[in-house]
Design an enzyme around this catalytic site. Structure first.
Site, PDB file in Angstrom:
ATOM      1  N   ASP A   1      -9.282 -21.049 -11.561  1.00 45.00           N
ATOM      2  CA  ASP A   1      -9.308 -20.279 -10.295  1.00 45.00           C
ATOM      3  C   ASP A   1     -10.669 -19.669  -9.928  1.00 45.00           C
ATOM      4  OD1 ASP A   1      -6.658 -20.918 -10.663  1.00 45.00           O
ATOM      5  OD2 ASP A   1      -5.895 -18.867 -10.605  1.00 45.00           O
TER       6      ASP A   1
ATOM      7  N   LYS B   1      -1.530 -24.448  -8.032  1.00 40.19           N
ATOM      8  CA  LYS B   1      -0.367 -23.677  -8.482  1.00 40.19           C
ATOM      9  C   LYS B   1      -0.108 -22.535  -7.519  1.00 40.19           C
ATOM     10  CE  LYS B   1      -3.411 -20.962 -11.363  1.00 40.19           C
ATOM     11  NZ  LYS B   1      -3.188 -19.660 -10.724  1.00 40.19           N
TER      12      LYS B   1
ATOM     13  N   CYS C   1      -4.590 -15.271 -15.042  1.00 38.28           N
ATOM     14  CA  CYS C   1      -4.427 -16.729 -15.069  1.00 38.28           C
ATOM     15  C   CYS C   1      -5.073 -17.390 -16.287  1.00 38.28           C
ATOM     16  CB  CYS C   1      -4.910 -17.326 -13.757  1.00 38.28           C
ATOM     17  SG  CYS C   1      -3.806 -16.821 -12.395  1.00 38.28           S
TER      18      CYS C   1
HETATM   19  C1  VGL Z   1      -4.607 -14.551 -10.292  1.00 35.47           C
HETATM   20  C2  VGL Z   1      -3.504 -12.647  -9.620  1.00 35.47           C
HETATM   21  C3  VGL Z   1      -2.831 -13.356  -8.653  1.00 35.47           C
HETATM   22  C4  VGL Z   1      -5.614 -15.171 -11.218  1.00 35.47           C
HETATM   23  C5  VGL Z   1      -3.938 -15.274  -9.337  1.00 35.47           C
HETATM   24  O1  VGL Z   1      -6.165 -16.243 -10.882  1.00 35.47           O
HETATM   25  O2  VGL Z   1      -5.864 -14.584 -12.296  1.00 35.47           O
HETATM   26  N1  VGL Z   1      -4.374 -13.243 -10.437  1.00 35.47           N
HETATM   27  N2  VGL Z   1      -3.055 -14.674  -8.516  1.00 35.47           N
END
Ligand code: VGL
Ligand code: ZN
Length: 202
Positions: free
Chosen positions: A8, A106, A151
């Site tokens: 991410d 995702k 994540c």
């Molecule tokens: C994430 C919170 C919400 C992450 C993704 O990538 O860590 N954290 N969505």
């Protein structure tokens, strides 16, 4: 065979984004440096519809960062982030993406959040990442990206459960909460994972 999994590394998690992780921009050059040391590089992308149930905005009466029960599991309510096809969902423009062979998305199902790159938070649906890596002959996974305590952490725990060796590159990740990250690191070590810094890679 070893693979690098970049979690991410998207604009919304970098300073200036809607769910910015402190220092998230500082890890991008480190990750760019690392990539040539791996046989395979893949990435994940948080990819939510606008009506996603993890967004505080979609719950009247609840505030950002509040934790509620959603279908029986704890859900932190986040600011709107990584909306499909938005600029915030795009990878950091500083990230070198030439070596990234596949991207696993995702969080696309509005009913359930998905921190791990392997499964949703209720472990009901796989992204196919585990099968993809096994098919490629990968046994050892190195993790970097954002956020360390969400994540990245959940991806490492799932990787260990799937039978991979899993190693966190600590200077190539940043956490939303330092306290949560301390607990996450203990969990990773307890579950048989490893923690290194990028200089230790050959
Ligand atoms: C994430 C919170 C919400 C992450 C993704 O990538 O860590 N954290 N969505
Ligand atoms: Zn998300």
């Amino acid at each position: 065979m070893k693979a690098l999994v970049i979690i991410d590394l998207q604009n919304d998690f970098i300073p200036g984004g809607s769910l910015a992780v402190h220092g998230g921009d500082e890890i991008v050059p480190i990750i760019n440096e690392l990539q040539h040391k791996f046989d395979l590089v893949i990435a994940t992308q948080d990819w939510h519809p606008l009506d996603h149930s993890s967004f505080a905005e979609n719950h009247s009466g609840n505030k950002e960062f509040e934790v509620i029960k959603l279908n029986g599991i704890d859900q932190t309510l986040w600011p709107v982030h990584c909306v499909q096809n938005s600029k915030g969902a795009a990878f950091s423009p500083e990230l070198n993406s030439e070596k990234i062979e596949a991207i696993f998305r995702k969080g696309t199902n509005k009913e359930i959040d998905s921190y791990s790159g392997f499964y949703d938070n209720a472990h009901l649906k796989s992204t196919g990442l585990s099968g993809y890596l096994k098919d490629k002959g990968v046994t050892k996974l190195y993790f970097c990206g954002l956020a360390a305590d969400y994540c990245v952490y959940y991806s490492i725990m799932d990787a260990l459960n799937e039978g991979f060796e899993a190693i966190l590159i600590e200077d190539a990740t940043k956490a939303i909460s330092e306290e949560k990250f301390i607990e996450a690191k203990k969990d990773i070590l307890r579950a048989g994972g490893g923690i290194i810094i990028s200089k230790e890679l050959d």
